[in-house]
Design an enzyme around this catalytic site. Structure first.
Site, mmCIF file in Angstrom:
data_model
loop_
_atom_site.group_PDB
_atom_site.id
_atom_site.type_symbol
_atom_site.label_atom_id
_atom_site.label_comp_id
_atom_site.label_asym_id
_atom_site.label_seq_id
_atom_site.Cartn_x
_atom_site.Cartn_y
_atom_site.Cartn_z
ATOM 1 N N HIS A 99 0.833 -1.210 0.000
ATOM 2 C CA HIS A 99 0.000 0.000 0.000
ATOM 3 C C HIS A 99 0.864 1.255 0.000
ATOM 4 O O HIS A 99 2.002 1.239 0.461
ATOM 5 C CB HIS A 99 -0.947 0.025 1.208
ATOM 6 C CG HIS A 99 -0.242 -0.035 2.523
ATOM 7 N ND1 HIS A 99 0.210 -1.216 3.077
ATOM 8 C CD2 HIS A 99 0.098 0.947 3.405
ATOM 9 C CE1 HIS A 99 0.784 -0.966 4.239
ATOM 10 N NE2 HIS A 99 0.742 0.341 4.465
ATOM 11 N N HIS A 101 0.648 5.309 1.217
ATOM 12 C CA HIS A 101 -0.079 6.333 1.981
ATOM 13 C C HIS A 101 -0.075 7.631 1.190
ATOM 14 O O HIS A 101 0.955 8.004 0.607
ATOM 15 C CB HIS A 101 0.649 6.648 3.299
ATOM 16 C CG HIS A 101 0.672 5.532 4.282
ATOM 17 N ND1 HIS A 101 -0.151 5.493 5.372
ATOM 18 C CD2 HIS A 101 1.446 4.420 4.357
ATOM 19 C CE1 HIS A 101 0.111 4.399 6.090
ATOM 20 N NE2 HIS A 101 1.085 3.731 5.489
HETATM 21 P P1 5GP Z 1 1.625 0.802 7.479
HETATM 22 O O1 5GP Z 1 2.052 1.155 8.884
HETATM 23 O O2 5GP Z 1 1.554 -0.698 7.277
HETATM 24 O O3 5GP Z 1 2.397 1.497 6.390
HETATM 25 O O4 5GP Z 1 0.166 1.391 7.352
HETATM 26 C C1 5GP Z 1 -0.992 0.689 7.595
HETATM 27 C C2 5GP Z 1 -2.116 1.701 7.654
HETATM 28 O O5 5GP Z 1 -3.344 1.018 7.482
HETATM 29 C C3 5GP Z 1 -2.220 2.451 8.981
HETATM 30 O O6 5GP Z 1 -2.144 3.862 8.746
HETATM 31 C C4 5GP Z 1 -3.586 2.039 9.550
HETATM 32 O O7 5GP Z 1 -4.243 3.092 10.209
HETATM 33 C C5 5GP Z 1 -4.327 1.574 8.307
HETATM 34 N N1 5GP Z 1 -5.279 0.500 8.531
HETATM 35 C C6 5GP Z 1 -5.020 -0.690 9.157
HETATM 36 N N2 5GP Z 1 -6.126 -1.455 9.159
HETATM 37 C C7 5GP Z 1 -7.089 -0.755 8.509
HETATM 38 C C8 5GP Z 1 -8.455 -1.056 8.198
HETATM 39 O O8 5GP Z 1 -9.004 -2.099 8.517
HETATM 40 N N3 5GP Z 1 -9.152 -0.077 7.529
HETATM 41 C C9 5GP Z 1 -8.576 1.105 7.154
HETATM 42 N N4 5GP Z 1 -9.344 1.971 6.486
HETATM 43 N N5 5GP Z 1 -7.275 1.408 7.428
HETATM 44 C C10 5GP Z 1 -6.546 0.480 8.102
#
Ligand code: 5GP
Ligand code: ZN
Length: 142
Positions: A99, A101
């Site tokens: 993903h 951001h």
């Molecule tokens: P990472 O830290 O892996 O780069 O980012 C994961 C992101 O996914 C975090 O900002 C977290 O808030 C978001 N996230 C995790 N689970 C969910 C979910 O079930 N729904 C949504 N909309 N966001 C999620």
């Protein structure tokens, strides 16, 4: 439910505020936003991270990231927008489904973070950089 939150969102098993969809990518609002409009763009297919994602879905995720960024800029008029993409626990990855951001910035807080990070940068020299560049170039050959 699967053991991947983002596969569940892609398969509509978990609800999310979806803002854009194409054949290979999906964009939705982060459920714990860093700022107003904080969005995520995922590949619909499961890839853990940048190391294993195929080029076609990768390019599609970034095409969608541009479309979403332009929309966020128009709707919320932030000072700026960061794209962030984490790979591995130590880089801050918590969801192991590829993903990107999209984080709109509305104040100077992040500039302060960048200034602090800049103070911690290495001082290096050309021969160290050259040795690293040689290793990286050879890793990409063949
Ligand atoms: P990472 O830290 O892996 O780069 O980012 C994961 C992101 O996914 C975090 O900002 C977290 O808030 C978001 N996230 C995790 N689970 C969910 C979910 O079930 N729904 C949504 N909309 N966001 C999620
Ligand atoms: Zn997944």
């Amino acid at each position: 439910m699967t053991d991947c939150q983002f596969c569940d969102i892609a398969n509509r098993r978990t609800k999310a505020q979806i803002i854009y969809e194409s054949d290979l990518a999906l964009a939705f609002l982060d459920h714990r936003p860093v700022s107003k409009g904080h969005s995520l763009v995922i590949s619909k297919a499961h890839f853990d991270n940048l190391y294993d994602i195929e080029f076609k879905p990768l390019l599609e995720v970034f095409r969608v990231a541009k479309i979403v960024s332009v929309a966020l800029n128009k709707v919320f008029n932030p000072y700026g927008i960061n794209l962030m993409q984490n790979n591995g626990m130590h880089a801050g990855q918590t969801v192991f489904h590829f993903h990107v951001h999209i984080i709109p910035r509305y104040d100077s807080e992040y500039v302060k973070v960048l200034e602090e990070a800049a103070m911690k940068r290495f001082v290096t020299n050309d021969s160290f950089l050259e040795a690293d560049a040689r290793k990286i170039r050879s890793a990409m050959k063949g």
